[in-house]
Design an enzyme around this catalytic site. Structure first.
Site, PDB file in Angstrom:
ATOM      1  N   GLY A 156      44.022  42.204  -2.552  1.00  0.00           N
ATOM      2  CA  GLY A 156      44.437  42.761  -1.732  1.00  0.00           C
ATOM      3  C   GLY A 156      45.783  42.878  -2.217  1.00  0.00           C
ATOM      4  N   SER A 157      47.366  43.001  -1.271  1.00  0.00           N
ATOM      5  CA  SER A 157      48.188  43.478  -1.542  1.00  0.00           C
ATOM      6  C   SER A 157      49.388  42.476  -3.023  1.00  0.00           C
ATOM      7  CB  SER A 157      49.184  43.192  -1.101  1.00  0.00           C
ATOM      8  OG  SER A 157      48.728  41.953  -0.776  1.00  0.00           O
TER       9      SER A 157
ATOM     10  N   THR B 280      50.421  38.976  -0.812  1.00  0.00           N
ATOM     11  CA  THR B 280      49.898  38.125  -1.153  1.00  0.00           C
ATOM     12  C   THR B 280      49.566  37.573  -2.561  1.00  0.00           C
ATOM     13  OG1 THR B 280      48.835  39.337   1.428  1.00  0.00           O
ATOM     14  CG2 THR B 280      48.010  37.181   1.011  1.00  0.00           C
ATOM     15  N   GLY B 281      48.696  38.151  -2.635  1.00  0.00           N
ATOM     16  CA  GLY B 281      48.096  37.585  -4.874  1.00  0.00           C
ATOM     17  C   GLY B 281      49.263  36.803  -5.222  1.00  0.00           C
TER      18      GLY B 281
ATOM     19  N   GLU C 190      42.861  41.373  -7.802  1.00  0.00           N
ATOM     20  CA  GLU C 190      43.463  42.812  -7.891  1.00  0.00           C
ATOM     21  C   GLU C 190      44.299  43.520  -7.235  1.00  0.00           C
ATOM     22  OE1 GLU C 190      41.488  44.445 -10.056  1.00  0.00           O
ATOM     23  OE2 GLU C 190      39.726  43.044 -10.673  1.00  0.00           O
TER      24      GLU C 190
ATOM     25  N   CYS D  90      43.036  51.782  -3.698  1.00  0.00           N
ATOM     26  CA  CYS D  90      44.251  51.203  -4.651  1.00  0.00           C
ATOM     27  C   CYS D  90      44.100  51.489  -5.619  1.00  0.00           C
ATOM     28  CB  CYS D  90      43.707  49.930  -5.151  1.00  0.00           C
ATOM     29  SG  CYS D  90      41.596  50.100  -5.663  1.00  0.00           S
TER      30      CYS D  90
HETATM   31  P1  NDP Z   1      46.035  41.983   2.346  1.00  0.00           P
HETATM   32  O1  NDP Z   1      47.008  41.171   0.856  1.00  0.00           O
HETATM   33  O2  NDP Z   1      47.507  42.078   3.374  1.00  0.00           O
HETATM   34  O3  NDP Z   1      44.735  41.035   2.912  1.00  0.00           O
HETATM   35  C1  NDP Z   1      44.203  40.374   1.820  1.00  0.00           C
HETATM   36  C2  NDP Z   1      42.893  39.717   2.184  1.00  0.00           C
HETATM   37  O4  NDP Z   1      44.334  39.010   2.066  1.00  0.00           O
HETATM   38  C3  NDP Z   1      42.837  39.608   3.574  1.00  0.00           C
HETATM   39  O5  NDP Z   1      41.570  39.666   3.460  1.00  0.00           O
HETATM   40  C4  NDP Z   1      44.306  38.614   4.944  1.00  0.00           C
HETATM   41  O6  NDP Z   1      43.410  38.011   5.133  1.00  0.00           O
HETATM   42  C5  NDP Z   1      43.663  37.533   3.096  1.00  0.00           C
HETATM   43  N1  NDP Z   1      45.474  36.519   3.277  1.00  0.00           N
HETATM   44  C6  NDP Z   1      46.600  37.214   4.114  1.00  0.00           C
HETATM   45  N2  NDP Z   1      47.536  36.293   3.900  1.00  0.00           N
HETATM   46  C7  NDP Z   1      46.876  35.232   3.208  1.00  0.00           C
HETATM   47  C8  NDP Z   1      47.234  34.099   2.886  1.00  0.00           C
HETATM   48  N3  NDP Z   1      48.610  33.200   3.545  1.00  0.00           N
HETATM   49  N4  NDP Z   1      45.918  33.166   2.377  1.00  0.00           N
HETATM   50  C9  NDP Z   1      45.439  33.917   1.697  1.00  0.00           C
HETATM   51  N5  NDP Z   1      44.948  34.930   1.854  1.00  0.00           N
HETATM   52  C10 NDP Z   1      45.567  35.546   3.110  1.00  0.00           C
HETATM   53  O7  NDP Z   1      45.889  42.848   1.750  1.00  0.00           O
HETATM   54  P2  NDP Z   1      45.288  44.234   2.379  1.00  0.00           P
HETATM   55  O8  NDP Z   1      43.590  44.271   2.991  1.00  0.00           O
HETATM   56  O9  NDP Z   1      46.178  45.115   3.442  1.00  0.00           O
HETATM   57  O10 NDP Z   1      45.031  45.517   1.045  1.00  0.00           O
HETATM   58  C11 NDP Z   1      45.133  46.372   1.212  1.00  0.00           C
HETATM   59  C12 NDP Z   1      46.163  46.399  -0.753  1.00  0.00           C
HETATM   60  O11 NDP Z   1      44.547  46.446  -1.330  1.00  0.00           O
HETATM   61  C13 NDP Z   1      46.510  46.859  -1.053  1.00  0.00           C
HETATM   62  O12 NDP Z   1      47.767  47.054  -1.673  1.00  0.00           O
HETATM   63  C14 NDP Z   1      45.260  47.979  -1.935  1.00  0.00           C
HETATM   64  O13 NDP Z   1      45.584  47.961  -2.904  1.00  0.00           O
HETATM   65  C15 NDP Z   1      44.829  46.509  -2.839  1.00  0.00           C
HETATM   66  N6  NDP Z   1      43.575  46.501  -3.216  1.00  0.00           N
HETATM   67  C16 NDP Z   1      43.348  46.520  -4.280  1.00  0.00           C
HETATM   68  C17 NDP Z   1      42.701  46.935  -4.856  1.00  0.00           C
HETATM   69  C18 NDP Z   1      42.595  46.441  -7.081  1.00  0.00           C
HETATM   70  O14 NDP Z   1      40.718  46.451  -6.818  1.00  0.00           O
HETATM   71  N7  NDP Z   1      43.007  46.468  -7.398  1.00  0.00           N
HETATM   72  C19 NDP Z   1      41.346  47.252  -4.361  1.00  0.00           C
HETATM   73  C20 NDP Z   1      41.647  47.423  -3.084  1.00  0.00           C
HETATM   74  C21 NDP Z   1      42.604  46.828  -2.538  1.00  0.00           C
HETATM   75  P3  NDP Z   1      44.176  39.506   6.855  1.00  0.00           P
HETATM   76  O15 NDP Z   1      43.348  40.782   6.315  1.00  0.00           O
HETATM   77  O16 NDP Z   1      42.449  39.199   7.766  1.00  0.00           O
HETATM   78  O17 NDP Z   1      45.288  38.955   7.052  1.00  0.00           O
END
Ligand code: NDP
Length: 454
Positions: free
Chosen positions: A204-205, A208-209, A226, A261
């Site tokens: 994810g982002s 959040t990471g 990631e 990503c």
């Molecule tokens: P987010 O960081 O918004 O969300 C990722 C996950 O984290 C979702 O399941 C989200 O839930 C969950 N989440 C949100 N808040 C919390 C918390 N406080 N504690 C635990 N989990 C939480 O990312 P996106 O889903 O919008 O994905 C896009 C991002 O991911 C981009 O930055 C992209 O570049 C990156 N990415 C990286 C990849 C890689 O391999 N390097 C591959 C694919 C994407 P919910 O969605 O339900 O809010």
């Protein structure tokens, strides 16, 4: 929780979210299930994963439809993702037994030294919506084969796909108490951080990471992140067929409406071919079919999250204010759905957000450079480190640039590509840890060394 179709803004389904009590019950079951699962042979575990792959293909049309409806991904790209991601399964089938078997190092004096790769236990897979098959498989399939049980939290924007993963894995022979899903938004993710798990595997982002890494640091369990990128592409002046490479670059930037990503997020073009490149690039983007993602010839659908439109429009405004030129697009589209005109911005500088912050949408900044040295300096000027690409006829010249990049993946004459043969990893704000390859399965194991004397 409401599941919304980003192409129409209509509610497709309403689903009950998990809560602390339901998560606790799932984790208790997963803990019991893992102990039995870990004792099965790798071959037995692989058989279930292979059966899952077959079910996915048998149900491909329905699964593609679901993915398109909940994320807005064009249907042809949904089908491509579903078929393409199966290479993880064939790669595991071929290699997992070899990667997981105990290693014997022979006698050291009178002592036999051995290494076992034990599973971690029960792991959390908190995932993104943009490529749920690819990034999901990279974690949960490898973790399952290594003998872990998995609590998978799909993004709320890919929940229906997550529910299908659960149904098909169970039908394929993965026990119900070995794979389960946590349904809900970020709050449910937060509950996982506060629960007892043996590893956190996040896609994810960066924001959040970082939050996750800080919140689970005290547990001393593996954390893998990631994250996003601001991936540069440099087009050298020796490319020859400028049109061909402009078409390639546009696809790298606009596939899945730029929501990859490793999408090309900023382009540097050698000044000698800059005008020609920009002309062909814009010509190509103008040809893209934009609109209803359920039509087979659509190349750009809506963006998945309404909130991202604001991020993209803000980057455009910021660039305009600082002297950039918007030569194509630049606005949202006046119709239902989260549509954004594919946007090309030139005359950019690194003072602008469009060249520094992840855009994650159908928008690209293009900048002229006078030399390889200038390109290298600009490519390195980023807090991210996921991928970097160079297009050139000269492998050595391209390699000289790529060797200096601080990224997990380098591309010469290609971009926006992932393969199970080699590790996928980010540096700096793009994350830590690895998926795919033998490193990607070892990520779900912990070493146990034996010193045996007798
Ligand atoms: P987010 O960081 O918004 O969300 C990722 C996950 O984290 C979702 O399941 C989200 O839930 C969950 N989440 C949100 N808040 C919390 C918390 N406080 N504690 C635990 N989990 C939480 O990312 P996106 O889903 O919008 O994905 C896009 C991002 O991911 C981009 O930055 C992209 O570049 C990156 N990415 C990286 C990849 C890689 O391999 N390097 C591959 C694919 C994407 P919910 O969605 O339900 O809010």
């Amino acid at each position: 929780m409401k599941i919304i179709n980003p192409a129409t803004e209509e509610v497709i389904r309403e689903i009950e979210q998990d809560n602390k009590a339901s998560i606790d019950a799932k984790l208790k079951a997963l803990r019991a299930g893992q102990k039995v699962w870990a004792k099965k042979s790798v071959r037995t575990r692989l058989k279930a994963i292979e059966a899952f792959g077959k079910l996915v293909i048998e149900n491909k049309d329905e699964l593609a439809q679901i993915l398109t409806q909940e994320t807005g991904k064009p249907i042809t790209q949904s089908r491509n993702e579903i078929s393409g991601s199966l290479n993880r399964i064939s790669h595991l089938s071929k290699n997992a037994e070899k990667w997981l078997q105990p290693e014997e190092f022979g006698m050291e004096g009178d002592t036999l030294e051995l290494l076992y790769h034990e599973p971690l236990g029960v792991i959390a897979n908190i995932s993104a919506w943009n490529f749920p098959y690819n990034v999901g498989y990279n974690v949960f399939l490898y973790a399952l084969v290594a003998g872990n049980s998995v609590l998978y939290k799909p993004s709320e924007y890919a929940t229906l796909t997550g529910l299908k993963f659960k149904e098909l894995l169970h039908r394929a022979g993965v026990p119900e108490n070995v794979f389960d899903i946590a349904i809900g938004s970020g709050e449910v993710g937060q509950t996982l951080l506060e629960s007892d798990l043996d590893g956190y595997f996040f896609t994810g982002s960066h924001k959040t990471g970082l939050h996750i890494a800080k919140n689970v640091a005290h547990k001393m369990v593996p954390v893998q992140l990631e994250l996003g990128g601001k991936d540069p592409l440099y087009i050298m002046d020796d490319v020859g067929d400028v049109k061909k490479w402009a078409i390639n670059a546009a696809e790298g930037a606009f596939y899945n409406a730029g929501q990859s990503c490793c999408a090309v997020e900023r382009i540097y073009v050698h000044a000698k071919i800059y005008d020609e490149f920009v002309k062909y690039f814009v010509e190509e983007v103008k040809n893209y079919q934009i609109g209803n993602p359920e039509k087979a010839d659509t190349f750009i659908g809506p963006v998945t999250r309404e909130a991202q439109l604001e991020v993209i429009l803000d980057q455009i405004e910021d660039a305009k204010k600082k002297g950039a030129e918007v030569i194509l697009g630049g606005k949202g589209m006046d119709k239902p759905g989260y549509y954004m005109e594919p946007t090309v911005v030139t005359q950019t500088t690194h003072e602008m957000k469009i060249m520094m912050e992840e855009s994650f949408g159908p928008i690209i900044g293009i900048q002229a450079v006078g030399s390889d040295e200038e390109a290298i300096r600009l490519m390195l000027d980023t807090p991210y480190g996921l991928t970097a690409s160079v297009f050139s006829e000269d492998e050595q010249r391209a390699k000289t640039v790529l060797d200096q990049m601080n990224v997990g993946t380098c591309y010469w004459n290609c971009c926006d590509r992932v393969s199970p043969n080699v590790p996928w990893s980010g540096r700096k704000n793009s994350g830590m840890g690895h998926t795919l390859s033998y490193m990607g399965i070892r990520a779900f194991t912990q070493p146990k060394a034996y010193h045996l004397r007798g």
